[in-house]
Write a protein that holds these residues in place. Structure first.
Motif, PDB file in Angstrom:
ATOM      1  N   LYS A 217       0.827  -1.214   0.000  1.00  0.00           N
ATOM      2  CA  LYS A 217       0.000   0.000   0.000  1.00  0.00           C
ATOM      3  C   LYS A 217       0.860   1.263   0.000  1.00  0.00           C
ATOM      4  CE  LYS A 217      -3.163   1.787   3.094  1.00  0.00           C
ATOM      5  NZ  LYS A 217      -3.833   1.615   4.383  1.00  0.00           N
ATOM      6  N   ASN A 218       2.033   1.152   0.611  1.00  0.00           N
ATOM      7  CA  ASN A 218       2.907   2.318   0.705  1.00  0.00           C
ATOM      8  C   ASN A 218       3.984   2.330  -0.382  1.00  0.00           C
ATOM      9  OD1 ASN A 218       2.343   4.068   3.271  1.00  0.00           O
ATOM     10  ND2 ASN A 218       1.926   1.952   3.845  1.00  0.00           N
ATOM     11  N   GLY A 219       3.773   1.529  -1.417  1.00  0.00           N
ATOM     12  CA  GLY A 219       4.645   1.585  -2.586  1.00  0.00           C
ATOM     13  C   GLY A 219       6.012   0.938  -2.408  1.00  0.00           C
ATOM     14  N   LEU A 220       6.188   0.117  -1.378  1.00  0.00           N
ATOM     15  CA  LEU A 220       7.474  -0.563  -1.208  1.00  0.00           C
ATOM     16  C   LEU A 220       7.480  -1.852  -2.030  1.00  0.00           C
ATOM     17  CD1 LEU A 220       7.959  -0.156   2.654  1.00  0.00           C
ATOM     18  CD2 LEU A 220       9.025   1.174   0.830  1.00  0.00           C
ATOM     19  N   GLU A 221       8.665  -2.220  -2.496  1.00  0.00           N
ATOM     20  CA  GLU A 221       8.776  -3.451  -3.270  1.00  0.00           C
ATOM     21  C   GLU A 221       8.952  -4.616  -2.303  1.00  0.00           C
ATOM     22  OE1 GLU A 221      11.467  -4.977  -6.959  1.00  0.00           O
ATOM     23  OE2 GLU A 221      11.697  -2.884  -6.349  1.00  0.00           O
ATOM     24  N   ILE A 222       7.921  -5.393  -2.144  1.00  0.00           N
ATOM     25  CA  ILE A 222       7.969  -6.473  -1.154  1.00  0.00           C
ATOM     26  C   ILE A 222       7.558  -7.772  -1.825  1.00  0.00           C
ATOM     27  CG2 ILE A 222       5.595  -6.169  -0.245  1.00  0.00           C
ATOM     28  CD1 ILE A 222       6.985  -6.526   2.611  1.00  0.00           C
ATOM     29  N   MET A 223       8.213  -8.857  -1.490  1.00  0.00           N
ATOM     30  CA  MET A 223       7.895 -10.128  -2.154  1.00  0.00           C
ATOM     31  C   MET A 223       8.159 -11.334  -1.267  1.00  0.00           C
ATOM     32  SD  MET A 223      11.058  -9.982  -4.751  1.00  0.00           S
ATOM     33  CE  MET A 223      10.437  -8.389  -5.197  1.00  0.00           C
ATOM     34  N   GLU A 224       7.471 -12.422  -1.604  1.00  0.00           N
ATOM     35  CA  GLU A 224       7.695 -13.702  -0.932  1.00  0.00           C
ATOM     36  C   GLU A 224       8.650 -14.504  -1.807  1.00  0.00           C
ATOM     37  OE1 GLU A 224       3.956 -15.485   0.782  1.00  0.00           O
ATOM     38  OE2 GLU A 224       3.077 -13.899  -0.418  1.00  0.00           O
ATOM     39  N   LYS A 225       9.811 -14.816  -1.258  1.00  0.00           N
ATOM     40  CA  LYS A 225      10.848 -15.489  -2.049  1.00  0.00           C
ATOM     41  C   LYS A 225      11.775 -16.232  -1.108  1.00  0.00           C
ATOM     42  CE  LYS A 225      14.097 -13.973  -5.335  1.00  0.00           C
ATOM     43  NZ  LYS A 225      15.014 -12.893  -5.566  1.00  0.00           N
ATOM     44  N   ASP A 226      12.357 -17.331  -1.589  1.00  0.00           N
ATOM     45  CA  ASP A 226      13.297 -18.071  -0.733  1.00  0.00           C
ATOM     46  C   ASP A 226      14.483 -17.197  -0.355  1.00  0.00           C
ATOM     47  OD1 ASP A 226      11.865 -20.412  -0.651  1.00  0.00           O
ATOM     48  OD2 ASP A 226      12.796 -21.207  -2.478  1.00  0.00           O
ATOM     49  N   LEU A 227      14.951 -17.384   0.865  1.00  0.00           N
ATOM     50  CA  LEU A 227      16.120 -16.647   1.359  1.00  0.00           C
ATOM     51  C   LEU A 227      17.130 -17.660   1.893  1.00  0.00           C
ATOM     52  CD1 LEU A 227      14.508 -13.784   3.509  1.00  0.00           C
ATOM     53  CD2 LEU A 227      16.014 -13.445   1.526  1.00  0.00           C
ATOM     54  N   LYS A 228      18.416 -17.423   1.626  1.00  0.00           N
ATOM     55  CA  LYS A 228      19.450 -18.295   2.181  1.00  0.00           C
ATOM     56  C   LYS A 228      20.256 -17.516   3.212  1.00  0.00           C
ATOM     57  CE  LYS A 228      19.548 -21.607  -1.399  1.00  0.00           C
ATOM     58  NZ  LYS A 228      20.088 -22.176  -2.586  1.00  0.00           N
ATOM     59  N   LEU A 229      20.903 -18.270   4.095  1.00  0.00           N
ATOM     60  CA  LEU A 229      21.609 -17.622   5.206  1.00  0.00           C
ATOM     61  C   LEU A 229      22.612 -16.550   4.740  1.00  0.00           C
ATOM     62  CD1 LEU A 229      21.756 -17.629   8.276  1.00  0.00           C
ATOM     63  CD2 LEU A 229      23.487 -19.430   8.140  1.00  0.00           C
ATOM     64  N   PRO A 230      23.454 -16.816   3.706  1.00  0.00           N
ATOM     65  CA  PRO A 230      24.414 -15.771   3.297  1.00  0.00           C
ATOM     66  C   PRO A 230      23.719 -14.471   2.887  1.00  0.00           C
ATOM     67  CG  PRO A 230      24.954 -17.876   2.262  1.00  0.00           C
ATOM     68  CD  PRO A 230      23.631 -18.060   2.938  1.00  0.00           C
ATOM     69  N   GLN A 231      22.513 -14.581   2.322  1.00  0.00           N
ATOM     70  CA  GLN A 231      21.776 -13.358   1.939  1.00  0.00           C
ATOM     71  C   GLN A 231      21.391 -12.544   3.171  1.00  0.00           C
ATOM     72  OE1 GLN A 231      18.761 -15.628  -0.457  1.00  0.00           O
ATOM     73  NE2 GLN A 231      18.886 -13.766  -1.708  1.00  0.00           N
ATOM     74  N   LEU A 232      21.140 -13.247   4.264  1.00  0.00           N
ATOM     75  CA  LEU A 232      20.772 -12.522   5.492  1.00  0.00           C
ATOM     76  C   LEU A 232      21.966 -11.724   6.009  1.00  0.00           C
ATOM     77  CD1 LEU A 232      18.580 -14.988   7.608  1.00  0.00           C
ATOM     78  CD2 LEU A 232      17.909 -13.478   5.743  1.00  0.00           C
ATOM     79  N   TYR A 233      23.168 -12.346   5.919  1.00  0.00           N
ATOM     80  CA  TYR A 233      24.357 -11.630   6.421  1.00  0.00           C
ATOM     81  C   TYR A 233      24.599 -10.343   5.644  1.00  0.00           C
ATOM     82  CZ  TYR A 233      25.731 -15.732   9.170  1.00  0.00           C
ATOM     83  OH  TYR A 233      25.769 -16.756  10.080  1.00  0.00           O
ATOM     84  N   SER A 234      24.290 -10.376   4.337  1.00  0.00           N
ATOM     85  CA  SER A 234      24.591  -9.183   3.536  1.00  0.00           C
ATOM     86  C   SER A 234      23.384  -8.259   3.374  1.00  0.00           C
ATOM     87  CB  SER A 234      25.146  -9.600   2.167  1.00  0.00           C
ATOM     88  OG  SER A 234      24.180 -10.387   1.518  1.00  0.00           O
ATOM     89  N   ALA A 235      22.276  -8.577   4.060  1.00  0.00           N
ATOM     90  CA  ALA A 235      21.086  -7.712   3.976  1.00  0.00           C
ATOM     91  C   ALA A 235      21.371  -6.360   4.642  1.00  0.00           C
ATOM     92  CB  ALA A 235      19.903  -8.388   4.665  1.00  0.00           C
TER      93      ALA A 235
END
Ligand code: PMP
Length: 280
Positions: free
Chosen positions: A217-235
């Motif tokens: 609703k607020n125009g943010l790009e949000i999605m449901e997608k698989d995430l892996k641990l290394p992606q969390l470290y670099s988020a």
């Protein structure tokens, strides 16, 4: 009578409420639950919680002894009787009471327990400073969409987190992030906000859904997608969602700083619009 319980039709103080030692919830964890809160007089997404309760019951072949309308009446009565401004409502439904045999008993009435207590908000300091989390293998069953009473892996994971000075543990299954022991996880990666997809490996949080809608609703790009641990470290940012935590910034994962090591802007924005929605 502030801390009160409803047990299959009977109201009492929580301390006086009783179920049988042969209740299948106690013997097998054979049941389901919901945790709901109110913001003042308003029960947070009551219909969504009751739908999820009905869906969980159906998944494990329990027929609820009350309709959604009846449950709503009991819930509202409990809130009035307990008299808190913000109420924490716990609902548990088990298959019922019967001599201990694994197979479903014939002709048993499900036990419905509800408790009503004051909702204690998280300390403001946690929100302002953000929390640490750890990751841990997801050893749960493959029907985590059912809000089942069998919470031993969640209990063990949460305890592991607390012992290592963290607030929450997030589960990793087959290399993919699923969710927290009692919350859902979101990551801000570049311009996108990502949360693992609905399915059998996560409980679809009511708060998660509210946040998905609010972000869109607020125009943010949000999605449901698989995430892996290394992606969390670099988020750039991580945050948890749930009835108790609402939208809570995460600043460390397994001892490593996330982003700038302090709560991020998108998390703060989503928390703000989430709060505003509850106030209007
Ligand atoms: N996942 C798990 C495993 C949970 O226990 C919870 C809290 N009930 C959540 C997610 C968040 O769900 P909700 O937003 O409905 O509280």
């Amino acid at each position: 009578m502030p801390n009160i319980a409803f047990v299959s039709g009977k109201w009492s103080a929580i301390s006086a409420a009783k179920v049988s030692v042969e209740d299948r919830g106690f013997q097998f964890g054979d049941g389901i639950y919901e945790l709901i809160r109110t913001y003042g007089d308003r029960v947070f997404h009551l219909h969504e919680h009751l739908s999820r309760l009905e869906a969980s019951a159906k998944e494990i072949e329990i027929t609820l002894p009350y309709s959604a309308a009846q449950l709503e009446k009991i819930i509202r009565l409990g809130c009035r009787k307990s008299g808190y401004t913000d109420t924490k409502i716990y609902i548990q439904v088990t298959r019922g009471t019967a001599p201990r045999l694994h197979s479903f008993p014939k002709k048993v009435t499900p036990t419905v327990v509800m408790t009503f207590r004051a909702f204690e908000p998280l300390p403001v300091k946690l929100r302002e400073e953000g929390v640490a989390i750890i990751s841990t293998p997801d050893i749960r069953w493959a029907r985590c969409n059912v809000k089942s009473l069998n919470l031993l892996p969640n209990v063990m994971a949460r305890e592991q987190a607390l012992r290592s000075g963290a607030f929450e543990a997030v589960f990793i299954r087959d290399g993919k992030v699923t969710e927290g022991a009692g919350s859902n996880l979101f990551a801000v990666i570049g311009k996108k906000i990502i949360t693992p997809p609905a399915g059998p490996y996560i409980l679809c949080g009511i708060t998660r859904e509210v946040v998905l809608q609010l972000a869109k609703k607020n125009g943010l790009e949000i999605m449901e997608k698989d995430l892996k641990l290394p992606q969390l470290y670099s988020a750039q940012e991580l945050f948890l969602t749930g009835t108790t935590v609402e939208v809570l910034p995460v600043i460390r994962l397994n001892g490593r700083a996330i982003g700038a090591g302090r709560p991020g802007e998108k998390t703060a924005f989503l928390y703000r619009v989430f709060q505003q929605q509850q106030m209007t």
